[in-house]
Scaffold this active site. Structure first.
Site, PDB file in Angstrom:
ATOM      1  N   GLY A   7       0.750  -1.262   0.068  1.00 24.15           N
ATOM      2  CA  GLY A   7       0.175   0.042  -0.120  1.00 24.15           C
ATOM      3  C   GLY A   7       1.088   1.111  -0.058  1.00 24.15           C
ATOM      4  O   GLY A   7       1.624   1.387   1.059  1.00 24.15           O
ATOM      5  N   ALA A   8       0.905   1.799  -1.152  1.00 27.53           N
ATOM      6  CA  ALA A   8       1.704   3.209  -1.254  1.00 27.53           C
ATOM      7  C   ALA A   8       0.864   4.445  -1.123  1.00 27.53           C
ATOM      8  O   ALA A   8       1.170   5.417  -1.734  1.00 27.53           O
ATOM      9  CB  ALA A   8       2.496   3.078  -2.524  1.00 27.53           C
ATOM     10  N   ASP A  32       1.939  -1.660  -4.486  1.00 26.43           N
ATOM     11  CA  ASP A  32       0.399  -1.256  -4.564  1.00 26.43           C
ATOM     12  C   ASP A  32       0.054  -1.691  -5.917  1.00 26.43           C
ATOM     13  O   ASP A  32       0.718  -2.219  -6.782  1.00 26.43           O
ATOM     14  CB  ASP A  32       0.635   0.357  -4.623  1.00 26.43           C
ATOM     15  CG  ASP A  32      -0.636   0.882  -4.207  1.00 26.43           C
ATOM     16  OD1 ASP A  32      -0.804   1.609  -2.934  1.00 26.43           O
ATOM     17  OD2 ASP A  32      -1.778   0.778  -5.057  1.00 26.43           O
ATOM     18  N   ARG A  82     -11.013   5.515   6.354  1.00 23.24           N
ATOM     19  CA  ARG A  82     -12.233   5.847   6.617  1.00 23.24           C
ATOM     20  C   ARG A  82     -12.388   7.440   6.363  1.00 23.24           C
ATOM     21  O   ARG A  82     -11.464   8.210   5.891  1.00 23.24           O
ATOM     22  CB  ARG A  82     -12.765   5.694   8.194  1.00 23.24           C
ATOM     23  CG  ARG A  82     -11.830   6.564   9.096  1.00 23.24           C
ATOM     24  CD  ARG A  82     -12.457   6.237  10.610  1.00 23.24           C
ATOM     25  NE  ARG A  82     -11.425   6.435  11.489  1.00 23.24           N
ATOM     26  CZ  ARG A  82     -11.628   6.826  12.665  1.00 23.24           C
ATOM     27  NH1 ARG A  82     -13.004   6.600  13.040  1.00 23.24           N
ATOM     28  NH2 ARG A  82     -10.769   7.181  13.603  1.00 23.24           N
ATOM     29  N   ARG A  88     -13.900   2.900  12.032  1.00 25.33           N
ATOM     30  CA  ARG A  88     -13.133   1.905  11.359  1.00 25.33           C
ATOM     31  C   ARG A  88     -13.743   0.716  11.290  1.00 25.33           C
ATOM     32  O   ARG A  88     -13.200  -0.182  10.129  1.00 25.33           O
ATOM     33  CB  ARG A  88     -11.938   1.932  12.316  1.00 25.33           C
ATOM     34  CG  ARG A  88     -10.949   3.058  12.875  1.00 25.33           C
ATOM     35  CD  ARG A  88      -9.858   2.967  13.889  1.00 25.33           C
ATOM     36  NE  ARG A  88      -9.052   3.867  14.030  1.00 25.33           N
ATOM     37  CZ  ARG A  88      -9.191   4.861  15.127  1.00 25.33           C
ATOM     38  NH1 ARG A  88     -10.110   4.586  16.042  1.00 25.33           N
ATOM     39  NH2 ARG A  88      -8.522   6.016  15.354  1.00 25.33           N
ATOM     40  N   ASN A 120      -7.578  -0.929   8.800  1.00 21.11           N
ATOM     41  CA  ASN A 120      -8.513  -1.142   9.660  1.00 21.11           C
ATOM     42  C   ASN A 120      -9.789  -1.785   9.157  1.00 21.11           C
ATOM     43  O   ASN A 120      -9.900  -1.915   7.744  1.00 21.11           O
ATOM     44  CB  ASN A 120      -8.922   0.459   9.802  1.00 21.11           C
ATOM     45  CG  ASN A 120      -8.024   1.322  10.957  1.00 21.11           C
ATOM     46  OD1 ASN A 120      -7.612   0.687  11.959  1.00 21.11           O
ATOM     47  ND2 ASN A 120      -7.735   2.303  10.648  1.00 21.11           N
ATOM     48  N   ARG A 151      -1.051  10.004  20.734  1.00 26.54           N
ATOM     49  CA  ARG A 151      -1.828  11.077  20.898  1.00 26.54           C
ATOM     50  C   ARG A 151      -2.417  11.118  22.343  1.00 26.54           C
ATOM     51  O   ARG A 151      -2.536  12.471  22.692  1.00 26.54           O
ATOM     52  CB  ARG A 151      -3.154  10.535  20.014  1.00 26.54           C
ATOM     53  CG  ARG A 151      -3.019  10.531  18.707  1.00 26.54           C
ATOM     54  CD  ARG A 151      -4.164   9.946  17.813  1.00 26.54           C
ATOM     55  NE  ARG A 151      -3.907  10.136  16.414  1.00 26.54           N
ATOM     56  CZ  ARG A 151      -4.588   9.267  15.368  1.00 26.54           C
ATOM     57  NH1 ARG A 151      -5.469   8.412  15.795  1.00 26.54           N
ATOM     58  NH2 ARG A 151      -4.326   9.614  14.099  1.00 26.54           N
ATOM     59  N   HIS A 180      -8.236  -0.666  18.848  1.00 30.16           N
ATOM     60  CA  HIS A 180      -7.958   0.619  18.296  1.00 30.16           C
ATOM     61  C   HIS A 180      -9.307   1.029  17.807  1.00 30.16           C
ATOM     62  O   HIS A 180      -9.601   0.748  16.535  1.00 30.16           O
ATOM     63  CB  HIS A 180      -6.886   0.495  17.268  1.00 30.16           C
ATOM     64  CG  HIS A 180      -6.739   1.409  16.398  1.00 30.16           C
ATOM     65  ND1 HIS A 180      -5.919   2.721  16.988  1.00 30.16           N
ATOM     66  CD2 HIS A 180      -6.733   1.925  14.941  1.00 30.16           C
ATOM     67  CE1 HIS A 180      -5.849   3.526  15.874  1.00 30.16           C
ATOM     68  NE2 HIS A 180      -6.127   3.087  14.751  1.00 30.16           N
TER      69      HIS A 180
END
Ligand code: NAI
Length: 313
Positions: A7-8, A32, A82, A88, A120, A151, A180
């Protein structure tokens, strides 16, 4: 060390870039399905190497798993992010198909790799990756707790500064466990500290409750601002996990792993502190949970199980 990032997109490209910047890997392969995107991003990153002084080779490919052969670590970021207003968990159907096919293809070419799952809903995707590959649990690790903890530290530092206690996010120690998930992740207020002082001595209950709530919806807040999910902190968090494996650092980081009785739970993947080293996830670290935090962790586990149940649908 050879690292593949599947996944790029926003997160995958950031992982590749941060891994290159950290200089511990000899090679990063970005793969990808979109023709040209990985190649272009990898070329762009390589053209930073002179300015930034790294010697990692970054290579981009389209659908060519042969180029990923013998990777030590494979980071899976492929799938839909999302949009504002989505949870998610709503991504489970579409991303399950992508994650399952990606881990199976990647494993054929890198039979000894450790997988880091980002896509996700991450807890369910980690569980799916484990079940579909049949790999031992130490080689399948989901990334969420590192990001949520970053966070938490950020929002704690903001609140501490406001209350007159100078603090940067790195001055603060804090950990988030559980799924998560916006509703049920568990920021562990009871063990959070500023330079060794419990934050419960420095901030009121109301302020701490506000920090916890902001942490839980931290991803959604960014999705609202950006129109898609965040990438700098997710990418840096994933690269930190790869680094701990590469350097065999034995760092303790909350990650999503398959539990076999630890924390009183089994047969699901959920976030708990683990030791990360060259074998991947080496052991679960026990934090004694009590009262409300224990109950909230149990709630989070049930929420993760409910998403796993949808995988069978
Ligand atoms: P993005 O849309 O920018 O990138 C996703 C990439 O995956 C696209 O380039 C797409 O072409 C590619 N892709 C789709 N199917 C593929 C396949 N079969 N093989 C290879 N590549 C494929 O999305 P972004 O923002 O990078 O997010 C990626 C995933 O990470 C999403 O599911 C998102 O929800 C999740 N995420 C997870 C976080 C965490 O803490 N675990 C944090 C942030 C995002």
């Amino acid at each position: 060390m050879k690292v593949t990032v599947v996944g790029a997109g926003n997160v995958g490209a950031t992982v590749a870039n941060v891994v290159a910047l950290k200089k511990f890997a000899s090679e990063v392969v970005l793969i990808d399905i979109k023709e040209g995107v990985s190649e272009g991003k990898a070329m762009d990153m390589m053209q930073c190497s002179h300015a930034l002084g790294f010697d990692t080779t970054v290579k981009g490919v389209t659908n060519d798993y042969a180029a990923t052969a013998n990777s030590d670590v494979i980071v899976v970021t492929s799938g839909l992010p999302r949009k504002p207003g989505m949870t998610r968990e709503e991504l489970v159907g579409v991303n399950a198909k992508i994650v399952k096919s990606v881990v199976e293809q990647a494993l054929k070419h890198s039979p000894n790799a450790i997988f880091i799952i980002i896509s996700n809903p991450m807890d369910a995707m980690t569980y799916l990756a484990l079940k579909s590959t049949g790999l031992p649990r130490n080689r399948i690790i989901g990334m969420g707790g590192m990001l949520d903890s970053s966070r938490f530290r950020y929002y704690l530092s903001e609140a501490l500064n406001k209350a007159g206690h100078p603090a940067t996010p790195t001055d603060v120690d804090g950990m988030v466990i559980g799924g998560h998930n916006d509703k049920t992740m568990v920021p562990l207020v009871s063990i959070a500290t500023l330079r060794g002082i419990p934050v419960t001595q420095l901030l009121s209950k109301d302020v701490l409750a506000d920090v916890v709530q902001k942490t839980k919806v931290g991803g959604a807040t960014l999705t609202g601002l950006l129109g898609t999910s965040a990438w700098y902190a997710p990418g840096a968090s994933a690269a930190t996990l790869v680094e701990a494996i590469a350097l065999d650092s034995k760092k303790v980081i909350p990650c999503c792993v398959y539990l076999e009785g630890e924390y009183g739970e089994k047969e699901l993947c959920v976030g708990v502190p683990i030791v990360l080293g060259k074998g991947g996830f080496e052991k679960v670290v026990d934090v004694k949970l009590e009262g409300e935090e224990k109950a909230k962790f149990e709630e989070s586990v049930e929420a993760a199980r409910a998403v796993n149940a949808q995988l069978a649908d």
